[in-house]
Design a protein around this motif. Structure first.
Motif: not given
Length: 206
Positions: A92-99
């Motif tokens: 559900e998009g809680r974490v982004c790849i760049y994070e």
């Protein structure tokens, strides 16, 4: 906001330069789409997630799938273990790849992505990266462990993870530990040739 608080000025400018190269193309296509078109595109993304359910479950290589804007919507256990973050956070998009990348790797990703995003003749990139969970993600995980997680209601997918016990299984890796990887990512496009989802594979290297 993440870039402003976690990246240096030079890195931010490099990423913005990349975004500005394909923004006009994306805008011209998006402005021509109707609400029905946008709904069908979203349905296509949901089908893409379903397509990768079995693939990720059977795939022994750390992998995840994210939107073109970076939000991760699916990952396998191997990826969660690699970055030291519970699997339930990769939905559900809680974490982004760049994070979960080092600053240099995040910049490299955006530059490589920008080179092929709207080039229909290309769809995959092989490069390297350093996975390193940011302080903001570590804080999110810590708050959730203390029962202070986000206030959003639990969706059906998160509830299924919780019931199965997946959401409660700790990841063995130490969050924030840098992990050098051979990294490839593949773009899946919608019928308008806009990147719909990106599938990344990560193989740790010495």
């Amino acid at each position: 906001q993440f870039m402003e608080t976690n990246l240096g000025r030079a890195s931010i400018m490099r990423i913005l330069d990349v975004v500005n190269t394909f923004r006009p193309t994306f805008r011209s296509i998006a402005q021509a789409l109707t609400d029905i078109d946008l709904l069908l595109v979203e349905e296509g993304f949901e089908r893409l997630l379903l397509d990768y359910d079995a693939v990720f479950n059977a795939f022994g290589v750390p992998a995840c799938l994210w939107r073109r804007t970076g939000e991760i919507y699916k990952a396998n256990r191997e990826f969660a273990d690699l970055v030291g973050v519970p699997l339930s956070f990769f939905h559900e998009g809680r974490v982004c790849i760049y994070e979960i990348m080092s600053e240099a790797s995040a910049v490299n990703y955006w530059e490589k992505y920008g080179e092929i995003a709207f080039d229909a003749s290309q769809k995959a990139v092989l490069t390297t990266c350093v996975l390193q969970t940011s302080a903001s993600v570590r804080s999110l995980v810590h708050r959730a462990a203390k029962g202070l997680g986000d206030a959003r209601p639990m969706s059906s997918s998160r509830m299924a993870l919780a019931i199965s016990g997946v959401a409660d299984q700790p990841s063995p890796s130490q969050p924030g530990r840098p992990v050098r990887c051979c990294f490839s990512f593949t773009l899946r496009r919608d019928k308008y040739k806009i990147p719909l989802g990106i599938i990344g594979n990560f193989i740790p290297t010495p």
